[in-house]
Design a protein around this motif. Sequence first.
Motif, PDB file in Angstrom:
ATOM      1  N   ALA A 497       0.829  -1.207   0.000  1.00 47.85           N
ATOM      2  CA  ALA A 497       0.000   0.000   0.000  1.00 47.85           C
ATOM      3  C   ALA A 497       0.862   1.255   0.000  1.00 47.85           C
ATOM      4  O   ALA A 497       0.611   2.206  -0.756  1.00 47.85           O
ATOM      5  N   SER A 498       1.875   1.277   0.864  1.00 53.32           N
ATOM      6  CA  SER A 498       2.746   2.452   0.913  1.00 53.32           C
ATOM      7  C   SER A 498       3.571   2.580  -0.357  1.00 53.32           C
ATOM      8  O   SER A 498       3.786   3.687  -0.876  1.00 53.32           O
ATOM      9  N   PHE A 499       4.030   1.451  -0.893  1.00 55.08           N
ATOM     10  CA  PHE A 499       4.855   1.471  -2.101  1.00 55.08           C
ATOM     11  C   PHE A 499       4.063   2.015  -3.292  1.00 55.08           C
ATOM     12  O   PHE A 499       4.550   2.874  -4.043  1.00 55.08           O
ATOM     13  N   VAL A 500       2.853   1.532  -3.459  1.00 51.86           N
ATOM     14  CA  VAL A 500       2.020   1.993  -4.574  1.00 51.86           C
ATOM     15  C   VAL A 500       1.699   3.479  -4.421  1.00 51.86           C
ATOM     16  O   VAL A 500       1.750   4.253  -5.395  1.00 51.86           O
ATOM     17  N   SER A 501       1.390   3.903  -3.188  1.00 48.77           N
ATOM     18  CA  SER A 501       1.033   5.310  -2.949  1.00 48.77           C
ATOM     19  C   SER A 501       2.201   6.237  -3.288  1.00 48.77           C
ATOM     20  O   SER A 501       2.038   7.216  -4.031  1.00 48.77           O
ATOM     21  N   ILE A 502       3.375   5.943  -2.745  1.00 44.62           N
ATOM     22  CA  ILE A 502       4.517   6.831  -2.978  1.00 44.62           C
ATOM     23  C   ILE A 502       4.962   6.758  -4.437  1.00 44.62           C
ATOM     24  O   ILE A 502       5.373   7.769  -5.021  1.00 44.62           O
ATOM     25  N   THR A 503       4.891   5.578  -5.029  1.00 45.32           N
ATOM     26  CA  THR A 503       5.232   5.460  -6.447  1.00 45.32           C
ATOM     27  C   THR A 503       4.360   6.378  -7.292  1.00 45.32           C
ATOM     28  O   THR A 503       4.846   7.091  -8.189  1.00 45.32           O
ATOM     29  N   VAL A 506       5.428  10.071  -6.661  1.00 49.38           N
ATOM     30  CA  VAL A 506       6.695  10.418  -7.295  1.00 49.38           C
ATOM     31  C   VAL A 506       6.523  10.485  -8.808  1.00 49.38           C
ATOM     32  O   VAL A 506       7.023  11.403  -9.475  1.00 49.38           O
ATOM     33  N   ALA A 507       5.817   9.511  -9.379  1.00 52.21           N
ATOM     34  CA  ALA A 507       5.634   9.473 -10.831  1.00 52.21           C
ATOM     35  C   ALA A 507       4.865  10.688 -11.337  1.00 52.21           C
ATOM     36  O   ALA A 507       5.092  11.154 -12.459  1.00 52.21           O
ATOM     37  N   SER A 508       3.966  11.212 -10.496  1.00 55.24           N
ATOM     38  CA  SER A 508       3.189  12.385 -10.905  1.00 55.24           C
ATOM     39  C   SER A 508       3.907  13.696 -10.598  1.00 55.24           C
ATOM     40  O   SER A 508       3.353  14.773 -10.825  1.00 55.24           O
ATOM     41  N   GLY A 509       5.130  13.617 -10.057  1.00 52.58           N
ATOM     42  CA  GLY A 509       5.946  14.801  -9.829  1.00 52.58           C
ATOM     43  C   GLY A 509       5.598  15.606  -8.608  1.00 52.58           C
ATOM     44  O   GLY A 509       5.941  16.789  -8.520  1.00 52.58           O
ATOM     45  N   HIS A 510       4.948  14.996  -7.621  1.00 51.38           N
ATOM     46  CA  HIS A 510       4.526  15.738  -6.430  1.00 51.38           C
ATOM     47  C   HIS A 510       5.551  15.705  -5.293  1.00 51.38           C
ATOM     48  O   HIS A 510       5.389  16.436  -4.316  1.00 51.38           O
ATOM     49  N   LEU A 511       6.579  14.861  -5.400  1.00 50.80           N
ATOM     50  CA  LEU A 511       7.463  14.669  -4.246  1.00 50.80           C
ATOM     51  C   LEU A 511       8.915  15.075  -4.498  1.00 50.80           C
ATOM     52  O   LEU A 511       9.803  14.730  -3.709  1.00 50.80           O
ATOM     53  N   TYR A 512       9.201  15.762  -5.583  1.00 51.02           N
ATOM     54  CA  TYR A 512      10.475  16.450  -5.788  1.00 51.02           C
ATOM     55  C   TYR A 512      11.691  15.534  -5.924  1.00 51.02           C
ATOM     56  O   TYR A 512      12.824  16.012  -5.908  1.00 51.02           O
ATOM     57  N   ILE A 513      11.518  14.232  -5.985  1.00 50.69           N
ATOM     58  CA  ILE A 513      12.662  13.332  -6.096  1.00 50.69           C
ATOM     59  C   ILE A 513      12.478  12.407  -7.298  1.00 50.69           C
ATOM     60  O   ILE A 513      11.347  12.093  -7.677  1.00 50.69           O
ATOM     61  N   PRO A 514      13.586  11.974  -7.923  1.00 52.71           N
ATOM     62  CA  PRO A 514      13.464  10.964  -8.978  1.00 52.71           C
ATOM     63  C   PRO A 514      13.108   9.615  -8.376  1.00 52.71           C
ATOM     64  O   PRO A 514      13.481   9.302  -7.237  1.00 52.71           O
TER      65      PRO A 514
END
Length: 802
Positions: A497-503, A506-514
Amino acid sequence: MASRFVKRWLSKQSQEQQAVDPNADVIRPIPEIDSYSNPESKDEPKNASVEVGEEKVEPGSGTSADDTSSAMDDNDPAIRDIPFNVRRIVSFEDDPTLPTLTFRYFVLTLLFVIPGAFLSQMSHYRTNSAPYSIFFVQICANYAGQAMARFIPPVQVNIPFTSRGFNLNPGPFSVKEHVLITISAASGATYNLAFTPVSIASLYFNETINPAIAIFFMWSVVVTGYSFAAISRQFLLYDPQYPWFQALCQTALFETQKNQREHPSRTSRKQMIVFFSVLAAVILWQFLPEYAFPMLGSMAFLCWVAPENATANFIGAGFGGMGFMNLSFDWANVSSLGNNGSLFLTPYWTQVVIFMAFVINCWFLIPWAKFGNLGSYKHGLMSNHVLMANGTKYPLVDLLTPQSTLNETVYEELGPLYLGTQMLWGMFFDYASYTSALAWAGLFAWPTIKATVIKIRARNKSPNGESINFQYNDQLNILMRAYKEVPMWWYIALSSASFVSITAMVASGHLYIPYWTYLIALATGAIMVTPLGWLYALSNYQLPIGTTNELLYGLMINAVNGHKNPTGATIYSSVAGDAWYRAQLMLQDQKIGHYMHIPPRATFFSQVFGATIGIPVNYAVIRWVLNTKRDYLTGAVEDPSHQWTGQTVASALSSSVQYVLVGPRKLFQEPIFRVLPYGFLAGLIVPLIIFLLHRTFPHSKLKFHLWNTTIFFSSLSNFYGNISSGYLSQFIGSFVVMYWAYRYRYKLWAKYNYILAAAFDAGFNFNMLLIFLFFGSGKVISMPYWWGNNAVSSERCFALED
């Protein structure tokens, strides 16, 4: 009835286990590892009884038992692996019929988690915080639960559209409800590490992270840590040789409260009288050093002897000096220094290592830097700010362009970054502690880990392989076989659940990291969980995150183009750092559940439930603070109360600017920074030297296996920020409590030590809350200046130079 049922069931289970696994006792903890949990074990009164009231309780019956029918000794295979201190506290009897997740549990969990999450999160933006003590919950929940059991009618309520229901009042308030409420509060009534990137993005880059993104990210960070606990629990949770001292302290209070509630005795009454007497005394006393008489916080005797001598002032001052011969009577200074916990809980050998680090840091390195030739940069010796060449504070925000990149022109004008000398060696030893944790665990913990792996393999080949605790045959694990274990897929579900959420974030560009850096954050967190959890379980020392994660992110991000927003470093640190923090805390609370015989699935649910309640409250507080205190936090307007300073956020921005914008390569090319990367090498080499000494001289009185370099290096990195008061007082206190009383007054120590630990910590936190409510929550009320609260120096070190 319940007791006879449990005894018959245990007898049957023991016979079945012997038939299934006749060689289960072959693998024994190796002596040198076992001595971590109790370095003075050879001096213990192994078979001595402890006087409890007018009775004597044999080893194994627990401090709470007046019934000696369950007495055991070291010849019993079900007891001999359990540390001696644990036997004195934990009950070896259980009633599986006690209620757990009741209506009372849910009501009281909401009651204690919501205000705790609010207060804890708000405190991280203020200079003076009001800690929300878990002991406060443990004390109040006991009486609130009893009140609900007394006044709520026992009405059966049916759940709409289902055939299920529950009773509003299923009977007397049980100890298992009490424990689960407290565990939920420990998970939810706290702050969230992910508040840092949310705050930095808003305050310094005028970017508001979408509320749904922020909440899901905060939840995912916590859940990542909880799912990582699965990596270490097979090594650190069920093995009886790991005491988890904070869990043991709370267990002692739970057992005492249970006895006083269910089976009052002379002993339980005495223990509760001692607890509440010390609690009240600490609450009242702390008003002196914390508010009315600050001089008690740092008694600088050399300043009194030579008030006009600058050198004597520097040597004796605890705030801005070496702290030589400096004593403190403030519990904030005496306890919880260097993340090592209370002096009542931390083993004496750990406190010796910490004190030696303090001596080398403050009584050797600091005078060498000030009066000798250690370091060429003489500005801000004990400062924790980033400085300019002239010693003034570096305007880090000026280095940012509107695109969140480094303004090269401004950087050339302002010049390179400088740090005070103590901050520099603090960074060096911070790096060393990181690699030392891996090296030390690999060298000293490997035999135990290997033995555990062998047991797990044997378990998996047995017909009962579904239960982890079948690999251990001590009484505590035998009792826990009455309950269903948490299946591995629960942890996998949390992780997924956490992996899918953060993925997705990040993929949508909301978390500032590659995205690839997120994967590395997960990997580094997973690697560090077991060695750091092992250290914490044995020493009560939790290694702080430090700046190593930001450094690693800076190295990665400066190797590619883009993603130079400093917020990314705090995103990375939230994932990689909170992974091991939350995992350790989850295992600690699961150890409480293990000691108190709570069904593992109920413990697991209570942890996830508490966190899920607390995180939206955390976010609401973040938005409220950022919307109403923004100008104070950014420094645009000076806060009249000097409270809303946002020091934690500002410090995180400083590290991010150093490592992300300036970059490690440019930073470490500067002469004063060049030596710092060698800290990683020192952290690998020194543990190897200690290990070779230990193997060469295994029976040496020097006890090389207790020279823990991870604790030593980490403690050396913790003494920046002008504070060197309290460490001498702490060491004196630890000598009295954890050495002298433990060795020579063990009966008294066993009965009251953990009760005193709970009373001191709860009293301090109660006092901080009262000071915050009375003098700081609304209008700030300052204490008038007087002899014990001098306007220039509360220590009366008037000749101390900046």
